[in-house]
Write a protein that holds these residues in place. Sequence first.
Motif, PDB file in Angstrom:
ATOM      1  N   ARG A  97       6.770  -9.692  -9.229  1.00  8.52           N
ATOM      2  CA  ARG A  97       6.272  -8.425  -9.775  1.00  8.52           C
ATOM      3  C   ARG A  97       5.979  -7.494  -8.595  1.00  8.52           C
ATOM      4  O   ARG A  97       5.629  -7.946  -7.509  1.00  8.52           O
ATOM      5  N   VAL A  98       6.111  -6.204  -8.799  1.00 17.33           N
ATOM      6  CA  VAL A  98       5.884  -5.240  -7.724  1.00 17.33           C
ATOM      7  C   VAL A  98       4.715  -4.338  -8.079  1.00 17.33           C
ATOM      8  O   VAL A  98       4.680  -3.733  -9.153  1.00 17.33           O
ATOM      9  N   VAL A  99       3.753  -4.279  -7.162  1.00 15.96           N
ATOM     10  CA  VAL A  99       2.624  -3.355  -7.284  1.00 15.96           C
ATOM     11  C   VAL A  99       2.603  -2.534  -6.001  1.00 15.96           C
ATOM     12  O   VAL A  99       2.358  -3.063  -4.914  1.00 15.96           O
ATOM     13  N   ASP A 100       2.880  -1.238  -6.113  1.00 10.32           N
ATOM     14  CA  ASP A 100       2.864  -0.389  -4.928  1.00 10.32           C
ATOM     15  C   ASP A 100       2.149   0.914  -5.245  1.00 10.32           C
ATOM     16  O   ASP A 100       1.524   1.074  -6.306  1.00 10.32           O
ATOM     17  N   GLY A 135       0.794  -1.227   0.000  1.00  8.23           N
ATOM     18  CA  GLY A 135       0.000   0.000   0.000  1.00  8.23           C
ATOM     19  C   GLY A 135       0.819   1.266   0.000  1.00  8.23           C
ATOM     20  O   GLY A 135       0.305   2.340  -0.320  1.00  8.23           O
ATOM     21  N   GLY A 136       2.093   1.180   0.410  1.00  8.22           N
ATOM     22  CA  GLY A 136       2.946   2.360   0.449  1.00  8.22           C
ATOM     23  C   GLY A 136       3.874   2.432  -0.739  1.00  8.22           C
ATOM     24  O   GLY A 136       3.661   1.793  -1.768  1.00  8.22           O
ATOM     25  N   TYR A 137       4.918   3.252  -0.586  1.00  6.42           N
ATOM     26  CA  TYR A 137       5.947   3.342  -1.619  1.00  6.42           C
ATOM     27  C   TYR A 137       7.002   2.282  -1.320  1.00  6.42           C
ATOM     28  O   TYR A 137       7.655   2.311  -0.276  1.00  6.42           O
ATOM     29  N   GLY A 138       7.202   1.365  -2.244  1.00  5.99           N
ATOM     30  CA  GLY A 138       8.029   0.203  -1.988  1.00  5.99           C
ATOM     31  C   GLY A 138       9.513   0.463  -1.911  1.00  5.99           C
ATOM     32  O   GLY A 138      10.277  -0.458  -1.597  1.00  5.99           O
TER      33      GLY A 138
END
Length: 688
Positions: free
Chosen positions: A407-410, A389-392
């Motif tokens: 995979r990254v989802v932020d 939910g934040g900045y990764g």
Amino acid sequence: MASPDTTLTTTQGSRRARLLFRRHGGLILLGGLFVTFATITRVALLIKSAAVISWDLSLLAAFGWGLLFDTGAAALVMLPVIVLLTVLPAKFFERRGIRWLSQAIGFVIMIVLLFGGVAEWTFWDEFGVRFNFIAVDYLVYTTEVVGNIRESYNLPLIVGGLVVAAGVGHWMLWRAGWFSTWSNAAPETATRRWLTGAGWLAAALLIGAGLSEAQLPSFRNNYNRELAKNGLWSLFAAFRNNELDYYQFYRTIPDQQAFAHLRTKLTEDGSRLLHPTDFDTLRQVANPGPEMHLNVIQLTIESLSADFLGSLNPASTLTPNLDEIAEHSLIFENFYATGTRTDRGMEALTLSLPPTPGRSIVKRPRNQDLFTLGSVLRTRGYDTAFIYGGYGYFDNMNTFFGGNGYRVVDRNSVTKEDITFANAWGACDEDLYRWTLREADQAHSSGKPFHFFAMTTSNHRPFTYPEGRIDLPPKVSGRAGAVRYTDHAIGEFLRAATDKPWFKHTVFVIVADHCAESAGRTELPVQNYHIPLIIYAPGGQIAPGRIKTLTSQIDYAPTLLGLLNWSYPSRFFGYDVRRISSKDGHALVGTYQKLGHMENREFAVLSPQQGLAGYRFNPATSTLSRMPTSDHAEQEVISYYQTASYLFSNGLYRSFASDGSPQHSRLAPPSAAASPNLIATQLIPSAP
């Protein structure tokens, strides 16, 4: 003729003049102010923690050691001032502007000292300790931290109060003439100035270099030990020791012995070592029955202590949704976090690796292509993603997960319309779960099974969340409101998921990253590591029940794969907890310096400078009592942490290729005369 009182006053004033109104006299004022404010801070923290402090002679020892460390910190703070007062010429201080500047500097010093006390108070309120490695991280990630402070506290009131208090203090010292010590100092010859400066510099360096927090005795009550520290000193000590070499700082045994002992532990679950003489954990795990390629959505909940759940603590009423889910799930009653930070939870849940001392692997270099739960799942064609939910970039999360095939989802990768509510740490849990549902729909439509590591942020100070969701108002309800909202969001997520075509072919995992509290009377308060692990399979593939065996986050990945009936080559340090006897259950917990291992209620703790302490854990009262460490417990704790450090530092904890074969070289066991850094490498044959 002057009266005796006048003569006495004049004499005292002349002594003060001789002492203070010299070139370096202001250092006495600066050091005195620093020690005074540090002592006031210590007294304030003592009052705040009066209920958990041990009111005995150790408290006097804490204040004695505290004065020593305050003096050491003051000496280091004075170093740049010593240099300036030594090198600047005498005429420099005769200028009117410089005199005004010295007054301004005095005012700033008062503000900084007051701010330091307030900062220590708020840090102690959150963590129950002086500044440590957490504070170091906070200096790095200023966006989230400053935002959190702004949203948690009334900054205009605090800053205004500091300015007023500093102004009053500065005025009193100015009226007494104390802030004129260096601006009105009597002229000195250059020779005397340099000799005096050299003396001050030598004394400051001697005091600063001669002190170490490792010299602090082992207090029975860790709160008393924390009081003995100085906040600024502890901050710089944590910065310096943010990554500790295990072999340099901790008790060791020969590597051959450590790996030999570890191998006996790794095979307690029936797995078979593939290279029994190697310095490796590689083994074949075999499970009966057909493999289930179920989707896995892992909800990793910020700061969710086990005590918050009614299913684990009947006195709690904060989690009605989780308690209902628990009735249909497999619950682990004695499940423990390996650390006290989110990155430590990620490390253990993903790598199944004991916490190495210093920084977590998530934040270290060379942390890509490791053996992870995701790397095993991808050998069966899974789509793996980290959803945050934040900045990764915070805590290096994106680099770690991206470098290990996720995979990254932020927050950076979604549109503004995808965020309905956010605070300094990230989007609210409901937004995060909506993104997760969308990712699941897309993975399902592509025909691939998926594993999502979703990380929440709402159960964190400033404890804000969308209005009108629960019966407790945001922020003012504190932790209780945040936990209730966390539970509400999970309930809404699962209700929305029931309509999805992939729902009954999915395993939902609810696990915490760490507890809400980390402070305690002992150096490793194990009761503050107890977290929930709930595994829910709505399709009935995993039977509900309760597992009472002692376990920790490193056992999560192999237990999950065991529940799916997977057979695979493994490097995990953990094992399927269902396949061991209850007496073999154990937990590994630690901080960035203390490394603990608990088995059969015996708790052994390693610390820097080759320290080792033993405790007996009473689960009925959640307390620890000191006891001698048995030879078995000593060998257990050393073997786990020494081998974990060895494998990571030598680049051996690596992932497999898609065909299940290792992708790297390994180190062979060294001969008695060989150095581990000079050993030739050789390829591992493909695992069967």
